[in-house]
Design an enzyme around this catalytic site. Structure first.
Site, PDB file in Angstrom:
ATOM      1  N   CYS A   1      -5.649  13.511   0.786  1.00 44.24           N
ATOM      2  CA  CYS A   1      -5.431  14.411   1.928  1.00 44.24           C
ATOM      3  C   CYS A   1      -5.647  15.853   1.469  1.00 44.24           C
ATOM      4  CB  CYS A   1      -4.057  14.211   2.557  1.00 44.24           C
ATOM      5  SG  CYS A   1      -2.670  14.376   1.421  1.00 44.24           S
TER       6      CYS A   1
ATOM      7  N   GLY B   1       3.901   3.247   3.405  1.00 43.56           N
ATOM      8  CA  GLY B   1       3.091   2.181   3.963  1.00 43.56           C
ATOM      9  C   GLY B   1       2.351   2.403   5.249  1.00 43.56           C
ATOM     10  N   GLY B   2       2.116   3.646   5.665  1.00 44.73           N
ATOM     11  CA  GLY B   2       1.399   3.871   6.915  1.00 44.73           C
ATOM     12  C   GLY B   2       0.037   3.204   6.944  1.00 44.73           C
ATOM     13  N   LYS B   3      -0.707   3.308   5.845  1.00 47.41           N
ATOM     14  CA  LYS B   3      -2.047   2.720   5.797  1.00 47.41           C
ATOM     15  C   LYS B   3      -1.986   1.213   5.542  1.00 47.41           C
ATOM     16  CE  LYS B   3      -4.036   7.141   4.485  1.00 47.41           C
ATOM     17  NZ  LYS B   3      -2.746   7.855   4.371  1.00 47.41           N
TER      18      LYS B   3
ATOM     19  N   ASP C   1       3.649   0.775  -5.367  1.00 45.08           N
ATOM     20  CA  ASP C   1       4.044   2.170  -5.555  1.00 45.08           C
ATOM     21  C   ASP C   1       4.954   2.246  -6.781  1.00 45.08           C
ATOM     22  OD1 ASP C   1       3.722   4.779  -3.737  1.00 45.08           O
ATOM     23  OD2 ASP C   1       5.625   4.896  -4.803  1.00 45.08           O
TER      24      ASP C   1
ATOM     25  N   CYS D   1      -1.439   2.897  -3.884  1.00 46.83           N
ATOM     26  CA  CYS D   1      -0.503   4.031  -3.819  1.00 46.83           C
ATOM     27  C   CYS D   1       0.093   4.034  -2.417  1.00 46.83           C
ATOM     28  CB  CYS D   1      -1.217   5.346  -4.116  1.00 46.83           C
ATOM     29  SG  CYS D   1      -2.170   5.366  -5.662  1.00 46.83           S
TER      30      CYS D   1
END
Length: 401
Positions: free
Chosen positions: A353, A236-238, A256, A232
């Site tokens: 989160c 794309g931060g992670k 995604d 998911c």
């Protein structure tokens, strides 16, 4: 006595609030749009607008209590005036728009309405009751913590630099930062500013990423040469964090449902000099074709966001009770289907989160009860009240057969 700034700043504030509350716009995007709309505003003006908008979004219900009526398009100037009238140090300008704002009456109504703790902490009743039922006394600590402003935290891109080099470069630009000892790649700004204009950002030395969020990628125990799926990925931060932990070696498949998010990920990856990410839009049989192929799997699941309200305070007013019920069902489906992507002996992290147990521990408990060939190795909830950062949950799970 403080004298408030000139009127066109308030026009910017009221227009922004109107778009957030009555046009369904997101607060961060609307603030950004407003700040770009007038190039004559200086740094102090921009800071005043952004701070006031976020304060009013965050404390909407408290201000409505002091107004003794709900916010509407017709009362938006009164809403803003009421917020400033709550501070005895502020002096409202004698503008026509503030003629119906009477500070003494406002302070009296505020005193009465704040006896209701959901009003005092500015949460809708359904959300306050939901959190209290799920977390008990802890919920009061969390709602209070999430009403404070979120700090700005950077994640250094170790493919290009290191923390001390970045810190020194920013210091040379007059940007003061602190290293966060418990977060291996994190630097926190001492004060809010537009960090995206710096050469260091343009050259891919860092990304803006909350310290709590920065704990998720290392939790997956990745290494160079692995095949890793970020199921998911969003923008794309992670995925970018995983790439730096893998030293650009191996393969990350970032997936995604939305192609536009993956296009943003590609743009960020280029700036970060990340070369081991392949993007994939999720279609009908995508997950089925990938079964038993990954060493590691990250499921950063869609969730209520009830751990990141300090960063996204407008979610308090946009979320609806039925969404929580729907997202819990979706999380269960994703966890059940996507978990098959990892090989036997592989690891996955399920993360949200949110701080609600029904999205976190209870989801993992249901999954393990239905899938005895998976084993929970560890789990952790990071609460805003304990860390001063966003709230996150993560569970590390091994496929054993």
């Amino acid at each position: 006595m403080k004298i408030l700034p000139y009127k066109n700043l308030f026009v910017g504030i009221t227009d922004t609030l109107n778009n957030i509350f009555f046009e369904g716009k997101y607060a961060d995007k609307e603030v950004e749009r407003t700040l770009k709309s007038n190039k004559l505003w200086g740094a102090r003006d921009r800071g005043f607008i952004a701070q006031t908008v976020y304060d009013l979004v965050r404390w909407k219900r408290l201000v409505e209590g002091a107004m003794s009526r709900p916010l509407s398009k017709e009362t938006i100037w009164e809403f803003v005036g009421t917020w400033f009238a709550l501070d005895p140090e502020q002096k409202l300008p004698a503008w026509e728009e503030f003629q119906k704002v009477y500070p003494k009456e406002i302070l009296k109504r505020h005193h009465e309405s704040s006896k209701n703790i959901a009003v005092a902490e500015s949460y809708p009743d359904w959300m306050f009751e939901l959190g209290q039922a799920a977390l008990g006394d802890r919920w009061l600590e969390e709602v209070h913590a999430m009403n404070s402003q979120a700090p700005t935290v950077l994640r250094v891109n170790t493919l290009k630099t290191d923390r001390k080099t970045l810190q020194k470069a920013l210091k040379d630009r007059g940007v003061k930062t602190n290293l966060l000892s418990k977060y291996q790649d994190a630097i926190e700004l001492e004060e809010k500013m537009n960090i995206f204009r710096t050469d260091e950002f343009q050259n891919g030395w860092f990304e803006v990423q909350d310290a709590g969020s920065q704990l998720i990628a290392p939790y997956l125990r990745v290494g160079p040469g692995m095949r890793v799926v970020d199921a998911c990925a969003g923008a794309g931060g992670k995925s970018l964090h995983l790439a730096s932990l893998m030293e650009n070696k191996g393969q990350i498949i970032a997936m995604d449902l939305y192609e536009w998010k993956l296009k943003e990920l590609k743009r960020r990856a280029k700036r970060n000099n990340v070369q081991n990410i392949q993007t994939k839009v999720i279609e009908a049989k995508t997950i089925k074709r990938m079964e038993n192929t990954a060493d590691r799997l990250l499921i950063d699941a869609p969730c209520s966001g009830l751990g990141v309200l300090r960063r996204n305070p407008d979610a308090k007013w946009k979320l609806q009770p039925q969404f929580i019920d729907e997202i819990v069902v979706l999380q269960e489906k994703i966890l059940s289907e996507y978990s098959k992507v990892i090989k036997v002996g592989g690891l996955m992290v399920y993360a949200t989160c949110s701080i609600l147990p029904q999205e976190n521990e209870q989801q993992v408990e249901k999954f393990l009860a239905n899938n005895p060939n998976y084993k929970l190795l560890s789990e952790k909830t990071h609460y805003p009240s304990e860390t001063n950062y966003d709230g996150f949950y993560m569970a590390l799970i091994e496929r054993t057969a």
